[in-house]
Design a protein around this motif. Sequence first.
Motif, PDB file in Angstrom:
ATOM      1  N   LEU A 171       0.860  -1.182   0.000  1.00 46.69           N
ATOM      2  CA  LEU A 171       0.000   0.000   0.000  1.00 46.69           C
ATOM      3  C   LEU A 171       0.894   1.229   0.000  1.00 46.69           C
ATOM      4  O   LEU A 171       2.016   1.186   0.501  1.00 46.69           O
ATOM      5  CB  LEU A 171      -0.892   0.010   1.244  1.00 46.69           C
ATOM      6  CG  LEU A 171      -2.006  -1.028   1.300  1.00 46.69           C
ATOM      7  CD1 LEU A 171      -2.392  -1.299   2.745  1.00 46.69           C
ATOM      8  CD2 LEU A 171      -3.207  -0.565   0.500  1.00 46.69           C
ATOM      9  N   LEU A 173       0.714   5.471   0.903  1.00 47.87           N
ATOM     10  CA  LEU A 173      -0.010   6.663   1.332  1.00 47.87           C
ATOM     11  C   LEU A 173       0.218   7.760   0.297  1.00 47.87           C
ATOM     12  O   LEU A 173       1.355   8.165   0.059  1.00 47.87           O
ATOM     13  CB  LEU A 173       0.485   7.111   2.705  1.00 47.87           C
ATOM     14  CG  LEU A 173      -0.167   8.355   3.297  1.00 47.87           C
ATOM     15  CD1 LEU A 173      -1.636   8.093   3.609  1.00 47.87           C
ATOM     16  CD2 LEU A 173       0.562   8.797   4.561  1.00 47.87           C
ATOM     17  N   ALA A 203      -5.881   2.447  -2.098  1.00 47.31           N
ATOM     18  CA  ALA A 203      -6.862   2.462  -1.001  1.00 47.31           C
ATOM     19  C   ALA A 203      -7.514   3.830  -1.017  1.00 47.31           C
ATOM     20  O   ALA A 203      -7.132   4.724  -0.251  1.00 47.31           O
ATOM     21  CB  ALA A 203      -6.201   2.171   0.336  1.00 47.31           C
ATOM     22  N   ALA A 206      -8.436   5.964   2.104  1.00 35.15           N
ATOM     23  CA  ALA A 206      -7.398   6.509   2.971  1.00 35.15           C
ATOM     24  C   ALA A 206      -7.180   7.980   2.637  1.00 35.15           C
ATOM     25  O   ALA A 206      -7.286   8.387   1.483  1.00 35.15           O
ATOM     26  CB  ALA A 206      -6.101   5.724   2.814  1.00 35.15           C
ATOM     27  N   ASN A 229      -7.823   5.688   8.323  1.00 32.01           N
ATOM     28  CA  ASN A 229      -6.817   5.074   7.474  1.00 32.01           C
ATOM     29  C   ASN A 229      -6.635   3.595   7.793  1.00 32.01           C
ATOM     30  O   ASN A 229      -6.465   2.771   6.890  1.00 32.01           O
ATOM     31  CB  ASN A 229      -5.476   5.812   7.614  1.00 32.01           C
ATOM     32  CG  ASN A 229      -5.487   7.163   6.939  1.00 32.01           C
ATOM     33  OD1 ASN A 229      -6.331   7.433   6.083  1.00 32.01           O
ATOM     34  ND2 ASN A 229      -4.566   8.023   7.317  1.00 32.01           N
ATOM     35  N   TRP A 233      -7.040   0.638   5.054  1.00 29.16           N
ATOM     36  CA  TRP A 233      -5.939  -0.258   4.696  1.00 29.16           C
ATOM     37  C   TRP A 233      -6.176  -1.702   5.107  1.00 29.16           C
ATOM     38  O   TRP A 233      -5.559  -2.607   4.533  1.00 29.16           O
ATOM     39  CB  TRP A 233      -4.652   0.226   5.383  1.00 29.16           C
ATOM     40  CG  TRP A 233      -4.116   1.517   4.853  1.00 29.16           C
ATOM     41  CD1 TRP A 233      -4.201   1.996   3.579  1.00 29.16           C
ATOM     42  CD2 TRP A 233      -3.391   2.510   5.606  1.00 29.16           C
ATOM     43  NE1 TRP A 233      -3.584   3.220   3.484  1.00 29.16           N
ATOM     44  CE2 TRP A 233      -3.076   3.564   4.717  1.00 29.16           C
ATOM     45  CE3 TRP A 233      -2.988   2.612   6.934  1.00 29.16           C
ATOM     46  CZ2 TRP A 233      -2.362   4.693   5.115  1.00 29.16           C
ATOM     47  CZ3 TRP A 233      -2.279   3.741   7.335  1.00 29.16           C
ATOM     48  CH2 TRP A 233      -1.975   4.759   6.426  1.00 29.16           C
ATOM     49  N   TRP A 234      -7.048  -1.920   6.065  1.00 30.83           N
ATOM     50  CA  TRP A 234      -7.122  -3.246   6.684  1.00 30.83           C
ATOM     51  C   TRP A 234      -7.470  -4.376   5.708  1.00 30.83           C
ATOM     52  O   TRP A 234      -6.858  -5.458   5.796  1.00 30.83           O
ATOM     53  CB  TRP A 234      -8.100  -3.224   7.859  1.00 30.83           C
ATOM     54  CG  TRP A 234      -7.798  -4.341   8.823  1.00 30.83           C
ATOM     55  CD1 TRP A 234      -8.538  -5.451   9.048  1.00 30.83           C
ATOM     56  CD2 TRP A 234      -6.639  -4.435   9.655  1.00 30.83           C
ATOM     57  NE1 TRP A 234      -7.926  -6.250   9.983  1.00 30.83           N
ATOM     58  CE2 TRP A 234      -6.754  -5.641  10.368  1.00 30.83           C
ATOM     59  CE3 TRP A 234      -5.524  -3.623   9.854  1.00 30.83           C
ATOM     60  CZ2 TRP A 234      -5.787  -6.062  11.278  1.00 30.83           C
ATOM     61  CZ3 TRP A 234      -4.553  -4.034  10.761  1.00 30.83           C
ATOM     62  CH2 TRP A 234      -4.693  -5.237  11.455  1.00 30.83           C
ATOM     63  N   ILE A 237      -4.348  -5.386   3.973  1.00 32.28           N
ATOM     64  CA  ILE A 237      -3.422  -6.015   4.910  1.00 32.28           C
ATOM     65  C   ILE A 237      -3.821  -7.457   5.150  1.00 32.28           C
ATOM     66  O   ILE A 237      -2.982  -8.373   5.139  1.00 32.28           O
ATOM     67  CB  ILE A 237      -3.388  -5.227   6.230  1.00 32.28           C
ATOM     68  CG1 ILE A 237      -2.725  -3.863   6.006  1.00 32.28           C
ATOM     69  CG2 ILE A 237      -2.656  -5.997   7.325  1.00 32.28           C
ATOM     70  CD1 ILE A 237      -2.841  -2.917   7.175  1.00 32.28           C
ATOM     71  N   ILE A 244       3.058  -0.774   4.267  1.00 28.49           N
ATOM     72  CA  ILE A 244       2.410   0.505   3.954  1.00 28.49           C
ATOM     73  C   ILE A 244       3.546   1.498   3.774  1.00 28.49           C
ATOM     74  O   ILE A 244       4.249   1.835   4.727  1.00 28.49           O
ATOM     75  CB  ILE A 244       1.477   0.963   5.084  1.00 28.49           C
ATOM     76  CG1 ILE A 244       0.450  -0.112   5.414  1.00 28.49           C
ATOM     77  CG2 ILE A 244       0.771   2.264   4.713  1.00 28.49           C
ATOM     78  CD1 ILE A 244      -0.250   0.104   6.741  1.00 28.49           C
ATOM     79  N   ILE A 275      -0.280  -1.698  12.055  1.00 32.08           N
ATOM     80  CA  ILE A 275       0.041  -0.638  11.097  1.00 32.08           C
ATOM     81  C   ILE A 275       1.455  -0.126  11.351  1.00 32.08           C
ATOM     82  O   ILE A 275       2.243   0.083  10.414  1.00 32.08           O
ATOM     83  CB  ILE A 275      -0.966   0.523  11.194  1.00 32.08           C
ATOM     84  CG1 ILE A 275      -2.384   0.058  10.819  1.00 32.08           C
ATOM     85  CG2 ILE A 275      -0.531   1.702  10.323  1.00 32.08           C
ATOM     86  CD1 ILE A 275      -2.535  -0.432   9.404  1.00 32.08           C
ATOM     87  N   SER A 279       4.459  -0.136   8.596  1.00 33.58           N
ATOM     88  CA  SER A 279       4.786   1.167   8.041  1.00 33.58           C
ATOM     89  C   SER A 279       6.268   1.241   7.676  1.00 33.58           C
ATOM     90  O   SER A 279       7.139   0.944   8.488  1.00 33.58           O
ATOM     91  CB  SER A 279       4.446   2.260   9.065  1.00 33.58           C
ATOM     92  OG  SER A 279       4.865   3.520   8.605  1.00 33.58           O
TER      93      SER A 279
END
Length: 405
Positions: A171, A173, A203, A206, A229, A233-234, A237, A244, A275, A279
């Motif tokens: 993912l 951001l 996503a 988000a 968020n 994202w879940w 995931i 992420i 998360i 990250s």
Amino acid sequence: MQTNLSEEAKQLPRAEEAERILRSCVHCGFCTATCPTYQLMGDELDGPRGRIYLIKQVLEGQEVTAKTQQHLDRCLTCRNCETTCPSGVRYHSLLDIGRAVVEERVPRGLGERILRQGLRAVVPHPVVFKALTSAGRALRPVLPAALKDKLPRQSYPPKARPIRQHTRKILMLEGCVQPALSPNTNAAASRVLDRLGICVLSAPEAGCCGAVDYHLNAQEKGLERARRNIDAWWPAIEAGAEAIVQTASGCGAFVRDYGHLLKDDPAYAVKAQRITALSKDLVEVLGAEPLEQLGIHADRRLAFHCPCTLQHALKLNGAVEGVLTRLGFSLTAVPDSHLCCGSAGTYSITQPALSQRLRDNKLNALESGNPEVIVTANIGCQTHLDGAGRTPVRHWIELVEEALA
């Protein structure tokens, strides 16, 4: 440090955390030596140790004044002091707690309220921000210098993103301001990742990481954005997304803190920790890959500006430099590379005079080796430094993508 919190302070949700941080400080003053605002102001209260004393006084029930608020506002939250501190004081967490209390007790003037609410109404909303940025570009010749400096001097349009599918998925951001100010950054990252056999998942639900609201003392709103968020994202995931990724280290530092900020939220604590674990800054992903297969033989002379969030919050000092060196770029030396450029999220707008002094000092250091281009890893720093109209400033991944064979 001995503490005696007031009965009122003991009722704060993070009272125990605040007391624990205060007691971990041993008054050594190492932090003061590396604090950018102390270096400029020469005032103990404009350094970390002085601000810790101010917050201690607030939490112990002493008078809170506009001067208290001013000294806390002047902090860049660069976290240089945390890198220097031998006792591991979590200064930024204490600052968040102290600022929230002071915000409740010291009314701000009308001008400050309008500015802060305006920033919160614009910056976290990509559509609004992009529209205003486009209008600003059209009106650039008649804009005051302070506004011109906030607009990129040159915009690199985004190249097409890859459509190939790979087994490995991440993912990304997208960010709030980066799509408008540097629209090719995430596209360039996607193209380089594609060459390494990694595809970027979308996503759409988000949004802003929450840092803008949180650091302007609308902390609950910032946490609401974090929860949104996580929900967005879940599903990816659970489907196996391996990371992420953030291309802006400022966002990355805040996302990495989700686990801590939501640790007492029964509905999100476990997910937030997940998360935090997933990250990654873009350089963490690329640095672990066989970059030699990209076929890059770059020979450009660059200066790398390491954002505070990358080196002090994410502890990735030297990581981007390592990747760029592996790919053949020539990097110039940067004196005092640990010092902040003055961008610091919205700091360049709320504290323009201090911010500009820090920017000029940073550019002098970056340009001392006569680089062709300055590269960085955070959109706020990129825009802030580029706004001076000196050596061009870009995101490092764009230079990598341009060098792809």
